[in-house]
Enzyme design. Sequence first.
Site, PDB file in Angstrom:
ATOM      1  N   GLU A   1      69.306  53.315  15.137  1.00  0.00           N
ATOM      2  CA  GLU A   1      67.827  53.677  15.471  1.00  0.00           C
ATOM      3  C   GLU A   1      68.482  53.468  16.931  1.00  0.00           C
ATOM      4  O   GLU A   1      69.082  52.990  17.408  1.00  0.00           O
ATOM      5  CB  GLU A   1      67.511  52.085  15.083  1.00  0.00           C
ATOM      6  N   ASP A   2      67.410  54.057  17.765  1.00  0.00           N
ATOM      7  CA  ASP A   2      67.355  53.712  19.377  1.00  0.00           C
ATOM      8  C   ASP A   2      67.433  52.693  19.865  1.00  0.00           C
ATOM      9  O   ASP A   2      68.006  51.877  20.342  1.00  0.00           O
ATOM     10  CB  ASP A   2      66.667  54.795  19.921  1.00  0.00           C
TER      11      ASP A   2
ATOM     12  N   ASP B   1      62.759  47.122  18.387  1.00  0.00           N
ATOM     13  CA  ASP B   1      61.936  46.111  19.694  1.00  0.00           C
ATOM     14  C   ASP B   1      61.117  45.176  18.690  1.00  0.00           C
ATOM     15  O   ASP B   1      61.712  43.967  18.282  1.00  0.00           O
ATOM     16  CB  ASP B   1      60.542  47.121  19.898  1.00  0.00           C
TER      17      ASP B   1
ATOM     18  N   PHE C   1      60.290  48.990  29.080  1.00  0.00           N
ATOM     19  CA  PHE C   1      60.018  49.777  28.485  1.00  0.00           C
ATOM     20  C   PHE C   1      61.044  50.468  29.147  1.00  0.00           C
ATOM     21  O   PHE C   1      61.562  51.022  30.214  1.00  0.00           O
ATOM     22  CB  PHE C   1      58.763  50.087  29.163  1.00  0.00           C
TER      23      PHE C   1
ATOM     24  N   ARG D   1      64.039  62.451  26.693  1.00  0.00           N
ATOM     25  CA  ARG D   1      65.025  61.354  25.824  1.00  0.00           C
ATOM     26  C   ARG D   1      66.273  62.068  26.146  1.00  0.00           C
ATOM     27  O   ARG D   1      67.359  61.669  25.795  1.00  0.00           O
ATOM     28  CB  ARG D   1      63.590  62.761  24.611  1.00  0.00           C
TER      29      ARG D   1
HETATM   30  P1  IMP Z   1      60.060  48.605  16.524  1.00  0.00           P
HETATM   31  O1  IMP Z   1      58.728  47.619  17.308  1.00  0.00           O
HETATM   32  O2  IMP Z   1      61.363  47.626  16.541  1.00  0.00           O
HETATM   33  O3  IMP Z   1      59.477  48.904  15.584  1.00  0.00           O
HETATM   34  O4  IMP Z   1      60.235  49.635  17.338  1.00  0.00           O
HETATM   35  C1  IMP Z   1      59.593  50.728  17.078  1.00  0.00           C
HETATM   36  C2  IMP Z   1      59.701  52.083  18.082  1.00  0.00           C
HETATM   37  O5  IMP Z   1      59.551  51.568  18.965  1.00  0.00           O
HETATM   38  C3  IMP Z   1      61.309  52.422  18.375  1.00  0.00           C
HETATM   39  O6  IMP Z   1      61.385  52.573  17.457  1.00  0.00           O
HETATM   40  C4  IMP Z   1      60.930  53.197  19.300  1.00  0.00           C
HETATM   41  O7  IMP Z   1      60.338  54.767  19.347  1.00  0.00           O
HETATM   42  C5  IMP Z   1      59.665  52.764  20.251  1.00  0.00           C
HETATM   43  N1  IMP Z   1      60.104  51.561  21.582  1.00  0.00           N
HETATM   44  C6  IMP Z   1      60.369  50.535  21.101  1.00  0.00           C
HETATM   45  N2  IMP Z   1      60.307  50.122  22.691  1.00  0.00           N
HETATM   46  C7  IMP Z   1      60.867  51.174  23.906  1.00  0.00           C
HETATM   47  C8  IMP Z   1      61.262  51.634  24.598  1.00  0.00           C
HETATM   48  O8  IMP Z   1      61.516  50.087  25.729  1.00  0.00           O
HETATM   49  N3  IMP Z   1      61.129  52.671  25.282  1.00  0.00           N
HETATM   50  C9  IMP Z   1      60.937  53.445  24.420  1.00  0.00           C
HETATM   51  N4  IMP Z   1      61.238  53.536  22.850  1.00  0.00           N
HETATM   52  C10 IMP Z   1      60.497  52.327  22.549  1.00  0.00           C
HETATM   53 MG    MG Z   2      62.809  54.964  18.013  1.00  0.00          MG
END
Ligand code: IMP
Ligand code: MG
Length: 191
Positions: free
Chosen positions: A103-104, A107, A156, A169
């Site tokens: 995963e990138d 969050d 962000f 990206r």
């Molecule tokens: P989660 O909140 O851990 O479920 O993350 C869900 C998705 O939100 C991640 O896979 C990213 O695609 C996106 N995301 C969360 N934080 C960022 C950020 O700082 N920049 C860009 N995308 C984000």
């Molecule tokens: Mg993602």
Amino acid sequence: MREKSPPPPPSVLIAGDRVQARIHELAAAIERDYAGSDLLIAIGVLKGSVFFLVELLKHVRSVPVAVDFFQTSSYRGGTSPGEVRIRKDVDLSIRGHDVLLVEDIVDTGYTLRTILDLLRFRGARSVKLCALLDKVETRKVEVPIDYKGFEIADVFVVGYGLDYEERYRNLPYIGVLEGGAADPGAGAEDG
Ligand code: IMP
Ligand code: MG
């Protein structure tokens, strides 16, 4: 046609060469840990993981690797926070195989929690998580990260696969938008 001046490029949070060096270290650790594995199935979450996954796997040479993808969407800010939908499932059968989820960014953790549970339920031999970025402060559910690139504050970020409204990206570094960027909001497609 009137010329429009482009917006300023995002400022550098983590320089490209630092990102690359760290990815190479993660790849070395993965090669060590999976030595002897008959097949490591690396699964990326579209679209954000793609740039990271490619760079990572180019440096995992001593282990046989297969690649597959999930795509998810979530309803951040909706009535059911943490409700994650699978928009595209993996094609490969993972039963009995070692799986590395790539995963990138982690969050809230909702996306990864959902996918990790699903992979275990389907009978993977092992499931580990590799994430380039970890936003520790914003975590809502616990997700153990086995291979972690960098911990970052609650900002962000864009670049290296991460987008703001599908842009940035392809930035070769992790950047922050000038003036900050709002959360894409409820019903957003992840990735
Ligand atoms: P989660 O909140 O851990 O479920 O993350 C869900 C998705 O939100 C991640 O896979 C990213 O695609 C996106 N995301 C969360 N934080 C960022 C950020 O700082 N920049 C860009 N995308 C984000
Ligand atoms: Mg993602």
